[in-house]
Scaffold this motif. Structure first.
Motif, PDB file in Angstrom:
ATOM      1  N   ASP A   1       0.814  -1.219   0.000  1.00 55.04           N
ATOM      2  CA  ASP A   1       0.000   0.000   0.000  1.00 55.04           C
ATOM      3  C   ASP A   1       0.846   1.267   0.000  1.00 55.04           C
ATOM      4  OD1 ASP A   1       0.995  -0.204   2.552  1.00 55.04           O
ATOM      5  OD2 ASP A   1      -0.900   0.222   3.571  1.00 55.04           O
ATOM      6  N   LEU A   2       2.044   1.194  -0.594  1.00 53.30           N
ATOM      7  CA  LEU A   2       2.857   2.412  -0.685  1.00 53.30           C
ATOM      8  C   LEU A   2       2.095   3.487  -1.448  1.00 53.30           C
ATOM      9  CD1 LEU A   2       6.543   1.398  -1.560  1.00 53.30           C
ATOM     10  CD2 LEU A   2       5.557   1.900   0.665  1.00 53.30           C
ATOM     11  N   PRO A   3       2.088   4.719  -0.965  1.00 51.42           N
ATOM     12  CA  PRO A   3       1.450   5.800  -1.725  1.00 51.42           C
ATOM     13  C   PRO A   3       2.254   6.154  -2.972  1.00 51.42           C
ATOM     14  CG  PRO A   3       2.109   6.540   0.491  1.00 51.42           C
ATOM     15  CD  PRO A   3       2.631   5.158   0.321  1.00 51.42           C
ATOM     16  N   ALA A   4       1.561   6.634  -3.974  1.00 54.27           N
ATOM     17  CA  ALA A   4       2.245   7.141  -5.160  1.00 54.27           C
ATOM     18  C   ALA A   4       3.153   8.301  -4.765  1.00 54.27           C
ATOM     19  CB  ALA A   4       1.224   7.598  -6.191  1.00 54.27           C
ATOM     20  N   ASP A   5       4.267   8.418  -5.465  1.00 55.64           N
ATOM     21  CA  ASP A   5       5.184   9.526  -5.217  1.00 55.64           C
ATOM     22  C   ASP A   5       4.398  10.831  -5.327  1.00 55.64           C
ATOM     23  OD1 ASP A   5       7.099  11.600  -5.436  1.00 55.64           O
ATOM     24  OD2 ASP A   5       8.553  10.243  -6.340  1.00 55.64           O
ATOM     25  N   PRO A   6       4.288  11.604  -4.233  1.00 57.25           N
ATOM     26  CA  PRO A   6       3.462  12.816  -4.289  1.00 57.25           C
ATOM     27  C   PRO A   6       3.983  13.876  -5.247  1.00 57.25           C
ATOM     28  CG  PRO A   6       4.648  12.679  -2.199  1.00 57.25           C
ATOM     29  CD  PRO A   6       4.850  11.373  -2.893  1.00 57.25           C
ATOM     30  N   TYR A   7       5.255  13.774  -5.659  1.00 53.41           N
ATOM     31  CA  TYR A   7       5.838  14.757  -6.563  1.00 53.41           C
ATOM     32  C   TYR A   7       5.822  14.286  -8.016  1.00 53.41           C
ATOM     33  CZ  TYR A   7       7.268  16.995  -2.274  1.00 53.41           C
ATOM     34  OH  TYR A   7       7.252  17.602  -1.038  1.00 53.41           O
ATOM     35  N   ALA A   8       5.427  13.034  -8.236  1.00 58.25           N
ATOM     36  CA  ALA A   8       5.384  12.504  -9.601  1.00 58.25           C
ATOM     37  C   ALA A   8       4.362  11.370  -9.658  1.00 58.25           C
ATOM     38  CB  ALA A   8       6.759  12.013 -10.022  1.00 58.25           C
TER      39      ALA A   8
ATOM     40  N   ALA B 251      13.710   8.973  13.896  1.00 51.60           N
ATOM     41  CA  ALA B 251      13.200  10.313  14.186  1.00 51.60           C
ATOM     42  C   ALA B 251      11.721  10.387  13.834  1.00 51.60           C
ATOM     43  CB  ALA B 251      13.978  11.354  13.385  1.00 51.60           C
ATOM     44  N   PRO B 252      10.917  11.048  14.653  1.00 50.33           N
ATOM     45  CA  PRO B 252       9.495  11.183  14.314  1.00 50.33           C
ATOM     46  C   PRO B 252       9.297  12.100  13.124  1.00 50.33           C
ATOM     47  CG  PRO B 252      10.021  12.487  16.257  1.00 50.33           C
ATOM     48  CD  PRO B 252      11.262  11.711  15.920  1.00 50.33           C
ATOM     49  N   GLY B 253       8.321  11.792  12.302  1.00 50.48           N
ATOM     50  CA  GLY B 253       7.999  12.650  11.179  1.00 50.48           C
ATOM     51  C   GLY B 253       7.146  13.834  11.592  1.00 50.48           C
ATOM     52  N   ALA B 254       6.966  14.763  10.672  1.00 46.58           N
ATOM     53  CA  ALA B 254       6.121  15.926  10.915  1.00 46.58           C
ATOM     54  C   ALA B 254       4.665  15.581  10.603  1.00 46.58           C
ATOM     55  CB  ALA B 254       6.575  17.090  10.042  1.00 46.58           C
ATOM     56  N   PRO B 255       3.721  16.078  11.399  1.00 46.17           N
ATOM     57  CA  PRO B 255       2.301  15.785  11.124  1.00 46.17           C
ATOM     58  C   PRO B 255       1.898  16.249   9.729  1.00 46.17           C
ATOM     59  CG  PRO B 255       2.576  16.774  13.297  1.00 46.17           C
ATOM     60  CD  PRO B 255       3.899  16.898  12.604  1.00 46.17           C
ATOM     61  N   ASP B 256       1.060  15.441   9.084  1.00 45.19           N
ATOM     62  CA  ASP B 256       0.613  15.746   7.728  1.00 45.19           C
ATOM     63  C   ASP B 256      -0.827  15.278   7.568  1.00 45.19           C
ATOM     64  OD1 ASP B 256       1.552  16.430   4.770  1.00 45.19           O
ATOM     65  OD2 ASP B 256       0.377  14.578   4.671  1.00 45.19           O
ATOM     66  N   ALA B 257      -1.670  16.136   6.996  1.00 48.07           N
ATOM     67  CA  ALA B 257      -3.099  15.827   6.887  1.00 48.07           C
ATOM     68  C   ALA B 257      -3.380  14.665   5.947  1.00 48.07           C
ATOM     69  CB  ALA B 257      -3.851  17.078   6.416  1.00 48.07           C
ATOM     70  N   THR B 258      -2.527  14.474   4.954  1.00 49.37           N
ATOM     71  CA  THR B 258      -2.764  13.411   3.970  1.00 49.37           C
ATOM     72  C   THR B 258      -2.150  12.092   4.372  1.00 49.37           C
ATOM     73  OG1 THR B 258      -2.828  15.057   2.188  1.00 49.37           O
ATOM     74  CG2 THR B 258      -2.453  12.752   1.551  1.00 49.37           C
TER      75      THR B 258
ATOM     76  N   VAL C 218       5.205  12.896   7.710  1.00 51.96           N
ATOM     77  CA  VAL C 218       6.116  12.947   6.574  1.00 51.96           C
ATOM     78  C   VAL C 218       7.509  13.314   7.068  1.00 51.96           C
ATOM     79  CG1 VAL C 218       4.338  13.547   4.873  1.00 51.96           C
ATOM     80  CG2 VAL C 218       5.534  15.369   6.119  1.00 51.96           C
ATOM     81  N   THR C 219       8.506  12.955   6.257  1.00 49.70           N
ATOM     82  CA  THR C 219       9.897  13.282   6.565  1.00 49.70           C
ATOM     83  C   THR C 219      10.517  13.968   5.353  1.00 49.70           C
ATOM     84  OG1 THR C 219      10.244  11.543   8.204  1.00 49.70           O
ATOM     85  CG2 THR C 219      12.192  12.286   7.010  1.00 49.70           C
ATOM     86  N   GLU C 220      11.322  14.983   5.625  1.00 50.21           N
ATOM     87  CA  GLU C 220      11.943  15.740   4.542  1.00 50.21           C
ATOM     88  C   GLU C 220      13.040  14.930   3.868  1.00 50.21           C
ATOM     89  OE1 GLU C 220      14.831  19.316   4.966  1.00 50.21           O
ATOM     90  OE2 GLU C 220      12.807  20.194   4.836  1.00 50.21           O
ATOM     91  N   TYR C 221      13.065  15.008   2.548  1.00 49.41           N
ATOM     92  CA  TYR C 221      14.071  14.316   1.735  1.00 49.41           C
ATOM     93  C   TYR C 221      14.686  15.345   0.798  1.00 49.41           C
ATOM     94  CZ  TYR C 221      16.093  10.869  -1.509  1.00 49.41           C
ATOM     95  OH  TYR C 221      16.939  10.133  -2.288  1.00 49.41           O
TER      96      TYR C 221
ATOM     97  N   ARG D  46       8.839  16.379   0.913  1.00 50.23           N
ATOM     98  CA  ARG D  46       8.305  15.794   2.138  1.00 50.23           C
ATOM     99  C   ARG D  46       7.579  14.509   1.747  1.00 50.23           C
ATOM    100  NH1 ARG D  46       7.597  19.573   6.404  1.00 50.23           N
ATOM    101  NH2 ARG D  46       5.490  18.840   6.885  1.00 50.23           N
ATOM    102  N   LEU D  47       8.129  13.376   2.170  1.00 46.08           N
ATOM    103  CA  LEU D  47       7.628  12.075   1.741  1.00 46.08           C
ATOM    104  C   LEU D  47       6.943  11.345   2.892  1.00 46.08           C
ATOM    105  CD1 LEU D  47      10.702  10.912  -0.366  1.00 46.08           C
ATOM    106  CD2 LEU D  47       8.616  12.043  -1.173  1.00 46.08           C
ATOM    107  N   PRO D  48       5.947  10.509   2.595  1.00 42.82           N
ATOM    108  CA  PRO D  48       5.257   9.759   3.647  1.00 42.82           C
ATOM    109  C   PRO D  48       6.228   8.866   4.412  1.00 42.82           C
ATOM    110  CG  PRO D  48       4.075   9.603   1.552  1.00 42.82           C
ATOM    111  CD  PRO D  48       5.381  10.251   1.249  1.00 42.82           C
ATOM    112  N   ASP D  49       6.072   8.818   5.731  1.00 36.80           N
ATOM    113  CA  ASP D  49       6.945   8.010   6.575  1.00 36.80           C
ATOM    114  C   ASP D  49       6.685   6.521   6.385  1.00 36.80           C
ATOM    115  OD1 ASP D  49       8.728   9.601   8.312  1.00 36.80           O
ATOM    116  OD2 ASP D  49       6.867  10.520   8.993  1.00 36.80           O
TER     117      ASP D  49
END
Length: 276
Positions: A57-64, A88-95, A99-102, A117-120
């Motif tokens: 159930d990996l999400p599609a790349d949000p940037y592509a 490290a904990p990720g940042a809260p994200d509504a979707t 998420v964690t910065e890459y 910012r990619l899904p954790d």
């Protein structure tokens, strides 16, 4: 939020010599089989099943979202002097929940200097014994680098799936050219195949660093160090980032009915740089 696990591992043992071409210290790249990293597929069957299932159930790349590329990413901190690894904990994200910065500074020509910012990865996966073994086995491969023994290390953990469902689709990695990942001269990238089924393509290429930005067919043959395709679970390779460039070809649907996908685990290692 669930507690983020902190793991103290036993002192890593030096893995056996790499079974494939290349030597990481000498050549800047190497190939590995599971046994080179002290792994038994039979002993880790349940852990491999959990890791493999995480790709379903990996999400599609949000940037592509149209590239048929799916991904999750988290990072951890490793202290060499105590052998502690802590995600490290990720940042809260509504979707995506968190998420964690890459960031690849200017080394990815498709996203130059973009802080994505990619899904954790799932929190439950952070305690997976196979994942932890791979991280520590990779760390043991780079102990010869003095800069990685004296400072905390950044450990990026990346789940990437290239998946296709019909013959009109092409699943593409990023960037779609020979490249480097950027950062410190002590940056290393390890890739471990999780599974690969019913796809054509996915060839890996290792080349001289000056080939970055080009496709393999655009550079002289003598500039290419190695071409290979990972086929078996937990076969993999590593690159010392500033000494080589690397590439993975797109994948298309294979000859069998149904869908096809290539599931890869990327573990990036680099020193945390002081900022004070």
């Amino acid at each position: 939020m669930e507690n983020t696990p902190t793991v103290r591992s036993p002192a890593p043992t030096a893995p056996a010599a790499a079974g494939g071409p290349g030597d990481l210290r000498r050549d800047g790249y190497a190939r590995y089989r599971p046994e080179d990293l002290g792994l038994s597929l039979a002993a880790h069957a349940g852990d491999l099943a959990q890791l493999t299932a995480a790709y379903a159930d990996l999400p599609a790349d949000p940037y592509a979202p149209t590239t048929h590329r799916y991904r999750r990413y988290s990072h951890a901190v490793y202290l060499p002097w105590t052998r502690q690894l802590s995600f490290a904990p990720g940042a809260p994200d509504a979707t995506y929940g968190t998420v964690t910065e890459y960031w690849q500074d200017g080394h990815n020509p498709e996203y130059p200097d973009l802080r994505r910012r990619l899904p954790d990865i799932p929190t439950a996966l952070q305690a997976n014994a196979l994942l932890l073994h791979l991280i520590h086995a990779d760390l043991a491969q780079v102990e010869w680098v003095a800069d990685l023994r004296r400072v905390p290390l950044y450990v990026g953990v990346h789940l990437i799936k290239l998946a296709v469902t019909d013959r009109s689709q092409v699943a593409v990695s990023s960037p779609d050219c020979l490249h480097q990942d950027g950062g410190s001269r002590a940056t290393f990238t390890f890739a471990h195949l999780v599974s690969c089924a019913n796809v054509a393509g996915g060839e890996n290429v290792i080349a001289r660093p000056e080939c970055a930005g080009n496709r393999p067919e655009e550079v002289p043959p003598e500039a290419l160090h190695e071409r290979f395709t990972l086929r078996e679970p937990l076969d993999g390779y590593a690159v010392h980032d500033h000494r080589v460039s690397h590439y993975v070809a797109p994948v298309r649907l294979g000859a069998d009915p149904g869908h096809g996908d290539r599931r890869i685990l990327i573990i990036g290692l680099a020193p945390y740089a002081p900022r004070l």
